[in-house]
Design an enzyme around this catalytic site. Structure first.
Site, mmCIF file in Angstrom:
data_model
loop_
_atom_site.group_PDB
_atom_site.id
_atom_site.type_symbol
_atom_site.label_atom_id
_atom_site.label_comp_id
_atom_site.label_asym_id
_atom_site.label_seq_id
_atom_site.Cartn_x
_atom_site.Cartn_y
_atom_site.Cartn_z
ATOM 1 N N TYR A 66 0.845 -1.194 0.000
ATOM 2 C CA TYR A 66 0.000 0.000 0.000
ATOM 3 C C TYR A 66 0.879 1.242 0.000
ATOM 4 O O TYR A 66 1.255 1.775 1.027
ATOM 5 C CB TYR A 66 -0.928 0.005 1.219
ATOM 6 C CG TYR A 66 -1.902 -1.140 1.277
ATOM 7 C CD1 TYR A 66 -2.160 -1.950 0.171
ATOM 8 C CD2 TYR A 66 -2.577 -1.436 2.460
ATOM 9 C CE1 TYR A 66 -3.046 -3.008 0.232
ATOM 10 C CE2 TYR A 66 -3.482 -2.492 2.530
ATOM 11 C CZ TYR A 66 -3.708 -3.275 1.416
ATOM 12 O OH TYR A 66 -4.590 -4.326 1.488
ATOM 13 N N PHE A 211 -12.738 -5.296 0.890
ATOM 14 C CA PHE A 211 -13.790 -4.604 0.147
ATOM 15 C C PHE A 211 -15.154 -4.883 0.769
ATOM 16 O O PHE A 211 -16.107 -5.262 0.075
ATOM 17 C CB PHE A 211 -13.757 -5.016 -1.324
ATOM 18 C CG PHE A 211 -14.370 -4.002 -2.268
ATOM 19 C CD1 PHE A 211 -14.362 -2.649 -1.974
ATOM 20 C CD2 PHE A 211 -14.942 -4.413 -3.452
ATOM 21 C CE1 PHE A 211 -14.920 -1.731 -2.837
ATOM 22 C CE2 PHE A 211 -15.507 -3.511 -4.334
ATOM 23 C CZ PHE A 211 -15.489 -2.162 -4.023
ATOM 24 N N PRO A 212 -15.303 -4.697 2.091
ATOM 25 C CA PRO A 212 -16.546 -5.087 2.773
ATOM 26 C C PRO A 212 -17.726 -4.163 2.512
ATOM 27 O O PRO A 212 -18.858 -4.529 2.820
ATOM 28 C CB PRO A 212 -16.156 -5.040 4.250
ATOM 29 C CG PRO A 212 -15.076 -4.012 4.317
ATOM 30 C CD PRO A 212 -14.298 -4.182 3.041
ATOM 31 N N LEU A 213 -17.480 -2.983 1.921
ATOM 32 C CA LEU A 213 -18.563 -2.008 1.767
ATOM 33 C C LEU A 213 -19.041 -1.857 0.329
ATOM 34 O O LEU A 213 -19.548 -0.805 -0.048
ATOM 35 C CB LEU A 213 -18.113 -0.647 2.312
ATOM 36 C CG LEU A 213 -17.916 -0.603 3.824
ATOM 37 C CD1 LEU A 213 -17.437 0.768 4.267
ATOM 38 C CD2 LEU A 213 -19.215 -0.956 4.534
ATOM 39 N N GLY A 216 -23.074 -1.241 -3.710
ATOM 40 C CA GLY A 216 -23.599 -1.134 -5.069
ATOM 41 C C GLY A 216 -25.039 -0.670 -5.119
ATOM 42 O O GLY A 216 -25.465 0.231 -4.404
#
Length: 287
Positions: A66, A211-213, A216
């Site tokens: 990162y 990417f839990p959120l 969409g």
């Protein structure tokens, strides 16, 4: 919010001896565009990290890739010397060749180099949880995991985890070292990793959804997230996190953000309890 609200998410013990609050924080959004270079607002990034810990988060997920190392250096600046109960999980196994470019490299000498650099950049003598960021298809799994096991024996790694793997790959890696966690793409709208989650439940492995959120279309007006969010006076993001926490006791969501306001909103999801009916409605909203 000044109290340790993250405590409401409950606890999970990684590897039998590393207890963390289940709702954590991920640093992937702290570097610049394409997860590359310096943070857009380094001062705000430091405030985000300190605020997350102030709200009771004691599990932070990062990676050498990162930035590279941008997130690690921000962590050290914001939180070092670290609180005794703060667990920093990191990853190694990706080389960065530019913004948005990720190249898996699992050669033992590279993994060793990256672990040594992570120790230096984070200001740690031992990494509590080192996850193989990706399995390099060009290198035998036993060689990759074996090098992490060697570092573990040297006292530089406490526990070993994997990222973005299948059940078969977890079992193969487990022939070389004890695996205590897995980090796969998983959220309310993307549940392809369900077999891996079920395996983690059966074997008491921590499951860290990245990417839990990704809510969409579920968050659109009059959609299932929107309706239930209004009932709870909550945000769609909070509902998505509450769904993950209810889905499994081994689930360790690590929502990331570069905004203090958003980190406060995310952590407050720990206090949101879905009914069984609400959980089912959300689960069935995406097939």
């Amino acid at each position: 919010m000044t109290e340790a609200v993250a405590a409401a998410s409950g606890e999970f013990t990684i590897g039998g001896d590393l207890t963390v609050r289940r709702l954590g924080y991920g640093t992937m959004q702290l570097p610049g565009e394409g997860v590359w270079g310096d943070a857009k607002d380094p001062d705000e990034a430091v405030r985000v990290l300190r605020r997350a810990v102030e709200l009771g988060v004691n599990f932070i997920d990062t990676a050498d890739a990162y930035g590279p190392f941008t997130a690690d250096l921000l962590l050290k600046k914001a939180l070092h010397p670290y609180a005794d109960d703060l667990v920093i999980a990191t990853k190694a196994g990706f080389a960065r060749t530019g913004p948005g470019d990720w190249v898996p490299i699992g050669r033992p000498e590279y993994l060793r180099q990256q672990v040594e650099l992570s120790l230096r950049h984070l200001g740690l003598e031992r990494i509590d949880l080192l996850q193989l960021h990706r399995i390099d298809p060009l290198v035998p799994v036993a060689d990759q995991v074996g090098e992490l096991a060697a570092l573990q024996q040297e006292g530089k790694i406490r526990h070993i985890g994997l990222s973005e793997v299948t059940v078969e790959e977890i079992e193969e890696a487990g022939n070389t070292a004890r695996i205590v966690s897995v980090q796969n793409l998983y959220n309310l709208a993307q549940r392809d990793a369900e077999p891996v989650l079920e395996y983690a439940e059966k074997n008491n492995l921590g499951f860290i959804p990245w990417f839990p959120l990704a809510t969409g279309g579920l968050a659109k007006a009059a959609g299932p997230l929107d309706a239930i969010a209004k009932d709870h006076t909550a945000s769609p993001s909070q509902l998505a996190l509450a769904w993950l926490l209810k889905r499994s006791p081994v689930m360790l969501p690590i929502p990331g953000t570069s905004s203090v306001a958003h980190v406060e909103d995310n952590v407050n999801a720990a206090q949101l309890e879905l009914t069984d009916e609400e959980f089912t409605r959300l689960t069935e909203a995406v097939k």
